[in-house]
Structures are given as structure tokens and as C-alpha cells.
Enzyme design. Structure first.
Site, PDB file in Angstrom:
ATOM      1  N   ASP A  25      -6.669   2.381  36.113  1.00 32.32           N
ATOM      2  CA  ASP A  25      -6.482   3.283  37.265  1.00 32.32           C
ATOM      3  C   ASP A  25      -5.131   3.136  37.715  1.00 32.32           C
ATOM      4  O   ASP A  25      -4.211   2.084  37.481  1.00 32.32           O
ATOM      5  CB  ASP A  25      -7.400   2.843  38.121  1.00 32.32           C
ATOM      6  CG  ASP A  25      -7.840   3.847  39.212  1.00 32.32           C
ATOM      7  OD1 ASP A  25      -8.770   4.284  39.304  1.00 32.32           O
ATOM      8  OD2 ASP A  25      -6.779   4.152  40.042  1.00 32.32           O
ATOM      9  N   SER A  34     -15.995  12.960  34.155  1.00 26.79           N
ATOM     10  CA  SER A  34     -15.843  13.618  35.461  1.00 26.79           C
ATOM     11  C   SER A  34     -16.523  15.089  35.414  1.00 26.79           C
ATOM     12  O   SER A  34     -16.949  15.498  34.137  1.00 26.79           O
ATOM     13  CB  SER A  34     -14.438  13.853  35.692  1.00 26.79           C
ATOM     14  OG  SER A  34     -13.547  12.864  35.511  1.00 26.79           O
ATOM     15  N   PHE A  73     -24.947  11.337  35.595  1.00 22.94           N
ATOM     16  CA  PHE A  73     -26.022  12.109  36.510  1.00 22.94           C
ATOM     17  C   PHE A  73     -26.363  10.799  37.558  1.00 22.94           C
ATOM     18  O   PHE A  73     -27.374  10.860  38.329  1.00 22.94           O
ATOM     19  CB  PHE A  73     -27.250  12.447  35.731  1.00 22.94           C
ATOM     20  CG  PHE A  73     -26.890  13.687  34.881  1.00 22.94           C
ATOM     21  CD1 PHE A  73     -27.008  14.966  35.615  1.00 22.94           C
ATOM     22  CD2 PHE A  73     -26.700  13.673  33.617  1.00 22.94           C
ATOM     23  CE1 PHE A  73     -26.726  16.099  35.003  1.00 22.94           C
ATOM     24  CE2 PHE A  73     -26.307  14.880  32.832  1.00 22.94           C
ATOM     25  CZ  PHE A  73     -26.374  16.100  33.580  1.00 22.94           C
ATOM     26  N   VAL A 131     -31.016  16.353  58.124  1.00 19.97           N
ATOM     27  CA  VAL A 131     -29.856  17.049  58.765  1.00 19.97           C
ATOM     28  C   VAL A 131     -28.953  17.834  57.912  1.00 19.97           C
ATOM     29  O   VAL A 131     -28.032  18.470  58.422  1.00 19.97           O
ATOM     30  CB  VAL A 131     -28.968  15.828  59.529  1.00 19.97           C
ATOM     31  CG1 VAL A 131     -28.605  14.816  58.704  1.00 19.97           C
ATOM     32  CG2 VAL A 131     -27.887  16.176  60.418  1.00 19.97           C
ATOM     33  N   PHE A 151     -27.614  18.044  53.343  1.00 14.55           N
ATOM     34  CA  PHE A 151     -27.281  17.018  52.441  1.00 14.55           C
ATOM     35  C   PHE A 151     -25.592  16.923  52.484  1.00 14.55           C
ATOM     36  O   PHE A 151     -24.900  17.642  52.937  1.00 14.55           O
ATOM     37  CB  PHE A 151     -27.442  17.542  50.812  1.00 14.55           C
ATOM     38  CG  PHE A 151     -26.780  19.140  50.548  1.00 14.55           C
ATOM     39  CD1 PHE A 151     -25.415  19.177  50.447  1.00 14.55           C
ATOM     40  CD2 PHE A 151     -27.467  20.138  50.455  1.00 14.55           C
ATOM     41  CE1 PHE A 151     -24.868  20.364  50.051  1.00 14.55           C
ATOM     42  CE2 PHE A 151     -27.072  21.619  50.324  1.00 14.55           C
ATOM     43  CZ  PHE A 151     -25.731  21.414  49.916  1.00 14.55           C
ATOM     44  N   CYS A 171     -20.120  15.395  45.853  1.00 13.43           N
ATOM     45  CA  CYS A 171     -20.347  16.504  44.848  1.00 13.43           C
ATOM     46  C   CYS A 171     -21.020  17.679  45.109  1.00 13.43           C
ATOM     47  O   CYS A 171     -20.871  18.503  44.374  1.00 13.43           O
ATOM     48  CB  CYS A 171     -20.856  15.526  43.735  1.00 13.43           C
ATOM     49  SG  CYS A 171     -19.819  14.197  43.191  1.00 13.43           S
TER      50      CYS A 171
HETATM   51  P1  NAD Z   1     -13.421   8.275  43.092  1.00  8.78           P
HETATM   52  O1  NAD Z   1     -12.712   9.122  43.892  1.00  8.78           O
HETATM   53  O2  NAD Z   1     -14.481   7.026  43.221  1.00  8.78           O
HETATM   54  O3  NAD Z   1     -12.634   7.597  41.603  1.00  8.78           O
HETATM   55  C1  NAD Z   1     -11.813   8.316  41.008  1.00  8.78           C
HETATM   56  C2  NAD Z   1     -10.593   7.132  40.549  1.00  8.78           C
HETATM   57  O4  NAD Z   1      -9.502   8.116  39.448  1.00  8.78           O
HETATM   58  C3  NAD Z   1      -9.997   6.746  41.788  1.00  8.78           C
HETATM   59  O5  NAD Z   1      -9.972   5.434  41.567  1.00  8.78           O
HETATM   60  C4  NAD Z   1      -8.510   7.167  41.337  1.00  8.78           C
HETATM   61  O6  NAD Z   1      -7.369   6.163  41.857  1.00  8.78           O
HETATM   62  C5  NAD Z   1      -8.479   7.251  39.772  1.00  8.78           C
HETATM   63  N1  NAD Z   1      -7.411   8.350  39.253  1.00  8.78           N
HETATM   64  C6  NAD Z   1      -6.963   9.199  39.734  1.00  8.78           C
HETATM   65  N2  NAD Z   1      -5.943   9.729  38.982  1.00  8.78           N
HETATM   66  C7  NAD Z   1      -5.810   8.868  37.838  1.00  8.78           C
HETATM   67  C8  NAD Z   1      -5.200   8.978  36.623  1.00  8.78           C
HETATM   68  N3  NAD Z   1      -4.362   9.533  36.373  1.00  8.78           N
HETATM   69  N4  NAD Z   1      -5.512   7.807  35.686  1.00  8.78           N
HETATM   70  C9  NAD Z   1      -6.097   6.896  36.171  1.00  8.78           C
HETATM   71  N5  NAD Z   1      -7.141   6.880  37.259  1.00  8.78           N
HETATM   72  C10 NAD Z   1      -7.076   7.829  38.116  1.00  8.78           C
HETATM   73  O7  NAD Z   1     -14.428   9.543  42.109  1.00  8.78           O
HETATM   74  P2  NAD Z   1     -15.875   9.256  41.392  1.00  8.78           P
HETATM   75  O8  NAD Z   1     -16.720   9.284  42.488  1.00  8.78           O
HETATM   76  O9  NAD Z   1     -16.115   8.262  40.669  1.00  8.78           O
HETATM   77  O10 NAD Z   1     -16.057  10.645  40.785  1.00  8.78           O
HETATM   78  C11 NAD Z   1     -15.403  10.820  39.441  1.00  8.78           C
HETATM   79  C12 NAD Z   1     -15.857  12.056  38.937  1.00  8.78           C
HETATM   80  O11 NAD Z   1     -17.021  11.885  38.678  1.00  8.78           O
HETATM   81  C13 NAD Z   1     -15.906  13.297  39.564  1.00  8.78           C
HETATM   82  O12 NAD Z   1     -15.613  14.561  38.866  1.00  8.78           O
HETATM   83  C14 NAD Z   1     -17.180  13.401  40.148  1.00  8.78           C
HETATM   84  O13 NAD Z   1     -17.452  14.869  40.619  1.00  8.78           O
HETATM   85  C15 NAD Z   1     -18.182  13.028  39.082  1.00  8.78           C
HETATM   86  N6  NAD Z   1     -19.458  12.465  39.431  1.00  8.78           N
HETATM   87  C16 NAD Z   1     -19.490  11.621  40.457  1.00  8.78           C
HETATM   88  C17 NAD Z   1     -20.692  10.925  40.996  1.00  8.78           C
HETATM   89  C18 NAD Z   1     -20.667  10.051  42.070  1.00  8.78           C
HETATM   90  O14 NAD Z   1     -21.908   9.859  42.405  1.00  8.78           O
HETATM   91  N7  NAD Z   1     -19.611   9.572  42.733  1.00  8.78           N
HETATM   92  C19 NAD Z   1     -21.763  10.976  40.144  1.00  8.78           C
HETATM   93  C20 NAD Z   1     -21.791  11.971  38.812  1.00  8.78           C
HETATM   94  C21 NAD Z   1     -20.278  12.412  38.659  1.00  8.78           C
HETATM   95  C1  UGA Z   2     -26.240  13.699  43.276  1.00 13.43           C
HETATM   96  C2  UGA Z   2     -27.211  13.940  42.207  1.00 13.43           C
HETATM   97  O1  UGA Z   2     -28.394  13.342  42.625  1.00 13.43           O
HETATM   98  C3  UGA Z   2     -26.663  13.019  40.885  1.00 13.43           C
HETATM   99  O2  UGA Z   2     -27.454  13.138  39.900  1.00 13.43           O
HETATM  100  C4  UGA Z   2     -25.238  13.512  40.383  1.00 13.43           C
HETATM  101  O3  UGA Z   2     -24.970  12.581  39.304  1.00 13.43           O
HETATM  102  C5  UGA Z   2     -24.415  13.186  41.779  1.00 13.43           C
HETATM  103  O4  UGA Z   2     -24.621  13.848  42.922  1.00 13.43           O
HETATM  104  C6  UGA Z   2     -23.030  13.429  41.556  1.00 13.43           C
HETATM  105  O5  UGA Z   2     -22.908  14.535  40.611  1.00 13.43           O
HETATM  106  O6  UGA Z   2     -21.954  12.975  42.361  1.00 13.43           O
HETATM  107  P1  UGA Z   2     -25.474  11.750  45.260  1.00 13.43           P
HETATM  108  O7  UGA Z   2     -24.882  12.725  45.816  1.00 13.43           O
HETATM  109  O8  UGA Z   2     -25.132  10.439  44.783  1.00 13.43           O
HETATM  110  O9  UGA Z   2     -26.257  12.275  43.886  1.00 13.43           O
HETATM  111  O10 UGA Z   2     -26.990  11.649  45.988  1.00 13.43           O
HETATM  112  P2  UGA Z   2     -28.159  12.309  46.230  1.00 13.43           P
HETATM  113  O11 UGA Z   2     -29.509  11.285  46.149  1.00 13.43           O
HETATM  114  O12 UGA Z   2     -28.391  13.420  45.354  1.00 13.43           O
HETATM  115  O13 UGA Z   2     -28.378  13.006  47.448  1.00 13.43           O
HETATM  116  C7  UGA Z   2     -27.293  13.951  47.842  1.00 13.43           C
HETATM  117  C8  UGA Z   2     -27.643  14.486  49.402  1.00 13.43           C
HETATM  118  O14 UGA Z   2     -28.802  14.962  49.669  1.00 13.43           O
HETATM  119  C9  UGA Z   2     -27.631  13.153  50.213  1.00 13.43           C
HETATM  120  O15 UGA Z   2     -26.972  13.471  51.590  1.00 13.43           O
HETATM  121  C10 UGA Z   2     -29.094  12.966  50.705  1.00 13.43           C
HETATM  122  O16 UGA Z   2     -29.537  12.261  51.890  1.00 13.43           O
HETATM  123  C11 UGA Z   2     -29.355  14.409  50.645  1.00 13.43           C
HETATM  124  N1  UGA Z   2     -31.192  14.748  50.339  1.00 13.43           N
HETATM  125  C12 UGA Z   2     -31.565  14.288  49.262  1.00 13.43           C
HETATM  126  C13 UGA Z   2     -31.716  15.221  51.403  1.00 13.43           C
HETATM  127  O17 UGA Z   2     -31.346  15.722  52.368  1.00 13.43           O
HETATM  128  N2  UGA Z   2     -33.132  15.657  50.962  1.00 13.43           N
HETATM  129  C14 UGA Z   2     -33.707  14.995  49.945  1.00 13.43           C
HETATM  130  O18 UGA Z   2     -34.957  15.298  49.522  1.00 13.43           O
HETATM  131  C15 UGA Z   2     -32.827  14.512  48.933  1.00 13.43           C
END
Ligand code: NAD
Ligand code: UGA
Length: 476
Positions: free
Chosen positions: A35, A130, A181, A289, A291, A295
Site C-alpha cells: 500500500d 476492486s 462479495f 432509515v 442503506f 459501495c
Molecule cells: P479502502 O479504501 O478500505 O482501501 C483501499 C486501499 O488502497 C487504501 O489503503 C489505499 O491507501 C490503497 N491504495 C490507493 N492507491 C494505491 C496504490 N496505487 N497502490 C497500493 N495501494 C493503494 O477500500 P475497500 O473498502 O477495501 O475497497 C476496495 C475495493 O473493493 C473497491 O473497489 C470496493 O468497491 C471493493 N469492495 C469493497 C467491499 C467492502 O465491503 N468495503 C466489498 C467488496 C468490494
Molecule cells: C455489501 C454487499 O452485501 C456485499 O456483498 C458487497 O461485497 C459489498 O456491499 C461491497 O461491494 O462493498 P456491505 O455494504 O458491507 O456489503 O453491507 P450490507 O450488509 O450489504 O448492508 C448495506 C446497507 O444496507 C447497510 O447500511 C445496511 O444497514 C442496509 N440494509 C441491509 C438495510 O437497511 N436493510 C436490510 O435488510 C439489509
């Protein structure tokens, strides 16, 4: 299978959690997470990731510095890497063309530049973890191949070596889509027991080889029938549409919550009645209230962008309505608080229970609490906020346009409620279901109100104590 080096660019929630689980499951591989953020890497190396995720720390202890390493050294880490995950952020664009809708791919591009510059292996497999716009794998492929071609031509000119030698140096590059996911709060469990693993890639010889290499990573703990292969476009699109469908369900039940409030039905009952039909299913039918999270909104915007690009305006409108409904739900919840309390919140203390976008995380990104609290602050209310995990600095940074004396961040429910007019539940933390409502009532100004944005407070008990209670989707 011979031991391989796996590199992940991005040590955020996705990068960190996926690699911790990979490392704990695949002892034959070494995992390196890189990172640009030194503080973040320091945190990981000190066994203190800078966010809360149940089960993460315990698992980290089993593999850190054994077959899992965190570093900021791109050059040395990438030079002999074959499998390279991209796990950096892909936020919505904040300026320029398609501002507020399109995806900011700058972090993805900077990773590609690092890979192009430092990855020296003859076989390079780049994996999109990502969430990216459909077509990104192709963009990355074009970029890396173009860079590689230029590099090889430069070498040819400079070294004047035999064609044979140059051919040997030519890198094979492929980009796979392998979306994540996991949901926050249950990330480790989700990664250890995924519903499915998607792998998308080209149908070429090297493409198939790469998909097989990636499959090997998962094979140790994911049953083969749960690993789905498809073309890259389908895989990329499936990630966006999975989030869109989940968000759509929440907006659908929230739309029904509004009907319930008008006609005297109870939304929890309606959810149960509908959800017991297996064709509908019971999950993601909790009215709320609204989502939140980092994401759902961004991925729906991404889908809308795609639709508009292909002139599918009716389809784009459909998905826009999911976001509109969500914004409406947050606003009407906030407005109802003011309307119920004499249409006057000026200098009234209101207790906010929960600030994170859901329970079991400290993430406040995109939380519905932000919009609700900003509205209440705008009406002149004084907020005393309690959340078991949200960091005070993150709460403060996410709110705007308030005076210092309008915001009190508390360390317990019992401190937060003193002299307040209302309790507003914005996150469904388990501890809020155990609150001693009688004690709260004694400490509060009367008449006292509860506004339950998660339907976790027992309405009858609250009313018996003397509270006026509003719950989402219940008759007012
Ligand atoms: P995050 O903001 O927590 O982390 C991203 C990281 O990337 C940071 O630590 C940042 O410093 C680093 N970064 C930026 N530029 C960089 C570079 N050039 N080289 C190396 N590191 C670098 O993000 P996240 O929540 O982990 O999400 C990452 C991706 O995964 C997004 O595309 C998001 O949509 C996807 N995603 C997130 C979730 C989730 O629940 N958060 C779930 C599924 C998919
Ligand atoms: C969501 C998806 O569930 C993951 O599969 C996906 O990987 C992720 O987004 C992503 O791509 O970032 P997340 O955002 O962590 O995960 O949480 P969820 O459990 O999906 O909830 C999302 C929002 O919907 C929350 O604010 C939650 O409180 C709300 N929610 C969820 C409701 O209001 N009602 C419900 O019945 C379920």
C-alpha cells in the site's frame, strides 16, 4: 503445486481481509500486501489493522510474518510476482465529465503503472478484486500490453541483441475479474464460506492457464461447484448487479414501509409474510432509515453510467429510482423527527444511537446517520452521539456546518441520554436492544421520544414507560 508469490495492491478492508484469509488457508503460498499508505501498513505490521472487523485480529496473528507480509516496497515485491490482485478504491468521480456518476480509476491506473514498471516475471496475471466499471479488464490489458510493447522495442534498439533473446523476454499478461462479495462486519466469515467465487477471463491458452492458477488459490477451502467461470464482461457486470439487486431490495421494502405507516400495517410483519415465500426469500427485507456504506450507491451509479453510455435511458431511470427512494427515506426520517417535536429542534438535545452504516463495523462511509445528523444539526439541534465502534474523528469529519457546541460524542448510552428530548436509533448494534429504557426515560426531558430507524426497540415496552415511539414502517 509449487509455492507461488501472490501480491495484493491495496491494504484496505478488501485487500487486507482477503489476503489474511488466503494466507490462513493456503500455506503453500506467500502473500504480500502493498500500500502507499505507510500508517496503514504500520498498523497491519503491529497487529493493529486500522479498522474493526470481527475475527480479523485473531486470524492475522496466525499468519502475519509467516506467509503474510505487509509492505510499502512496490519494486521488490512486484519484481517476481505472478498473481497480482488489485484491491484499491474505486470511488465515484468528484470532478470533470460524469462527476458524481462515473468511476475514478486513478488508483487502478497508478497500480497498473507500478505493475508495468516493476513486474518482471515472464507471466503476469493481474486480478481485479476492486469493483470496477464493466470493460476495465480490457482497459488494463491494453495499457499493460502497450507498455510492454514499448519496453521490448526500446530494449531491442538499445541492446541490439538477437530476436530470440527478445522473444524470451516478452511478458505474457492477462487480466482476470474476480470480484469480492464480502460484507463488512461479517467479512472473515464471508471469505471463509463464500456463496460463490467468480472468475472471469479470456478464452485464450494463457487466459485459461491464469484462471486455473487463480482457482488453485481457492481450491483449498472453496468447493469446486462454488467456483463459477464466465467471460470477463459477465463477471464484472455480475458484481455491479449483485450490489444493485441488494440495494433494490432495501429500497423496495423501504417503499413499502411508507405505505405501512399510512394504512396501519406493520412492515416487519409484511416482510415476514412475503419473505417466507422461498421465491422471495427473507434476507435484505429489513426496513430501515436507508442503506449506506461505501459501495451500494457508487456501484449503482456505475451501473447507471453504463446504461446511459449505451442509451438505455429507461433502464438507467429504473436504477436511479433505487437511489432516489433511499435518499427520500433518509430525509423523511429526519424530517419526521422535527415535525413530531413541535417543528422545532433549536437547542434541543437529541441522542443519536449508532453512527456506522451497519453494526459490527467502525466504517461510517456513506452511513445514513450522516444525512440524518446533518439535517438535525441544520435545524439547530444539539447531538449527543454514541456509537460503540465509530471513531470520533470520523464522525466529526463526516458532518458539516455545525458549531462545536452542537456536537457531543459520548462513551455510553447512559451518558448520552442525559437531558435529551429524543433517542434516535440509526444503527442496529446488539447492545441497543438491551438498553434499560426506564433508566433512560428518567434521565431525559419529557415528553420523551424514540425514533427507531432500525426497528430494534420493543415498542410496547417503550410506550408503557411513557415514550412516544416512531418505528420505520409502523403506524404513526
Ligand atoms: P479502502 O479504501 O478500505 O482501501 C483501499 C486501499 O488502497 C487504501 O489503503 C489505499 O491507501 C490503497 N491504495 C490507493 N492507491 C494505491 C496504490 N496505487 N497502490 C497500493 N495501494 C493503494 O477500500 P475497500 O473498502 O477495501 O475497497 C476496495 C475495493 O473493493 C473497491 O473497489 C470496493 O468497491 C471493493 N469492495 C469493497 C467491499 C467492502 O465491503 N468495503 C466489498 C467488496 C468490494
Ligand atoms: C455489501 C454487499 O452485501 C456485499 O456483498 C458487497 O461485497 C459489498 O456491499 C461491497 O461491494 O462493498 P456491505 O455494504 O458491507 O456489503 O453491507 P450490507 O450488509 O450489504 O448492508 C448495506 C446497507 O444496507 C447497510 O447500511 C445496511 O444497514 C442496509 N440494509 C441491509 C438495510 O437497511 N436493510 C436490510 O435488510 C439489509
Amino acid at each position: 503445486m509449487t509455492s507461488q508469490k501472490v501480491v495484493c495492491l491495496g491494504a484496505g478492508i478488501v485487500g487486507g481481509c482477503t489476503q489474511v484469509v488466503f494466507a490462513s488457508k493456503c500455506k503453500t503460498h506467500d502473500f504480500y500486501v502493498v500500500d502507499i499508505d505507510e500508517e496503514r501498513i504500520k498498523g497491519w505490521n503491529n497487529f493493529k489493522p486500522n479498522y474493526y472487523e470481527p475475527g480479523l485480529n485473531k486470524l492475522l496473528k496466525t499468519c502475519l510474518n509467516k506467509n503474510l507480509f505487509f509492505t510499502t516496497d512496490f519494486e521488490n515485491t512486484l519484481k517476481d510476482a505472478t498473481l497480482i490482485f488489485l484491491s484499491v478504491g474505486t470511488p465515484t468521480k468528484q470532478r470533470g465529465e460524469m462527476k458524481g456518476i462515473g468511476t475514478n480509476l486513478s488508483y487502478i491506473e497508478s497500480c497498473c503503472r507500478m505493475i508495468a514498471k516493476y513486474a518482471k516475471n515472464e507471466k503476469v496475471i493481474v486480478i481485479e478484486k476492486s469493483t470496477v466499471p464493466v470493460g476495465t479488464a480490457q482497459k488494463i490489458t491494453n495499457f499493460l500490453q502497450e507498455y510492454n510493447k514499448n519496453e521490448t522495442e526500446n530494449e531491442k534498439e538499445n541492446e541490439n541483441e538477437t530476436t530470440k533473446e527478445n522473444k524470451k523476454k516478452q511478458k505474457q499478461i492477462v487480466v482476470l475479474s474476480n470480484p469480492e462479495f464480502l460484507a463488512e462486519g461479517t467479512a472473515i466469515k464471508n471469505l471463509q464460506h463464500p456463496d460463490r467465487v467468480l472468475i472471469g477471463g479470456p478464452n485464450t491458452e494463457f487466459g485459461k492457464y491464469a484462471q486455473e492458477q487463480l482457482k488453485q488459490l481457492y481450491k483449498g477451502w472453496v468447493p469446486e461447484e462454488k467456483i463459477f467461470f464466465s467471460n470477463t464482461w459477465s463477471t464484472e457486470l455480475s458484481k455491479l448487479t449483485s450490489n444493485a439487486m441488494l440495494a433494490q431490495r432495501v429500497s423496495s421494502i423501504n417503499s413499502i414501509s411508507q405505505i405501512c405507516e399510512e394504512i396501519g400495517a406493520e412492515v416487519t410483519q409484511v416482510s415476514k409474510n412475503m419473505g417466507s415465500d422461498p421465491r422471495i426469500g427473507s434476507r435484505f427485507l429489513n426496513a430501515s432509515v436507508g442503506f449506506g456504506g461505501s459501495c451500494f450507491e457508487k456501484d449503482i451509479l456505475n451501473l447507471i453510467y453504463l446504461c446511459e453510455h449505451y442509451h438505455l435511458y429507461v433502464v438507467a431511470k429504473y436504477w436511479k429510482s433505487v437511489l432516489e427512494l433511499n435518499n427520500h427515506q433518509k430525509l423523511r426520517f429526519a424530517k419526521n423527527i422535527a415535525d413530531t417535536m413541535f417543528q422545532n429542534l433549536e437547542n434541543k438535545k437529541i441522542t443519536i444511537l449508532g453512527f456506522t452504516f451497519k453494526k459490527n463495523t467502525d466504517d461510517v462511509r456513506g452511513s445514513a446517520a450522516i444525512d440524518v445528523c446533518n439535517y438535525l444539526l441544520g435545524e439547530g439541534a444539539i447531538l449527543s452521539i454514541y456509537d460503540p465502534k465509530a471513531k470520533p474523528k470520523h464522525i466529526k469529519l463526516s458532518l458539516k456546518g455545525y458549531n462545536e457546541n452542537q456536537l457531543i460524542i459520548c462513551d455510553s448510552v447512559s451518558n448520552a441520554v442525559i437531558d435529551s428530548h429524543a433517542l434516535v436509533v440509526l444503527t442496529e448494534w446488539d447492545e441497543f436492544t438491551q438498553i434499560d429504557l426506564s433508566k433512560c426515560y428518567q434521565k431525559m426531558i419529557h415528553p420523551s421520544y424514540i425514533f427507531d430507524g432500525r426497528n430494534i426497540i420493543n415498542r410496547k415496552s417503550a410506550q408503557k414507560i411513557g415514550f412516544n415511539i416512531y418505528s420505520v414502517g409502523f403506524p404513526k
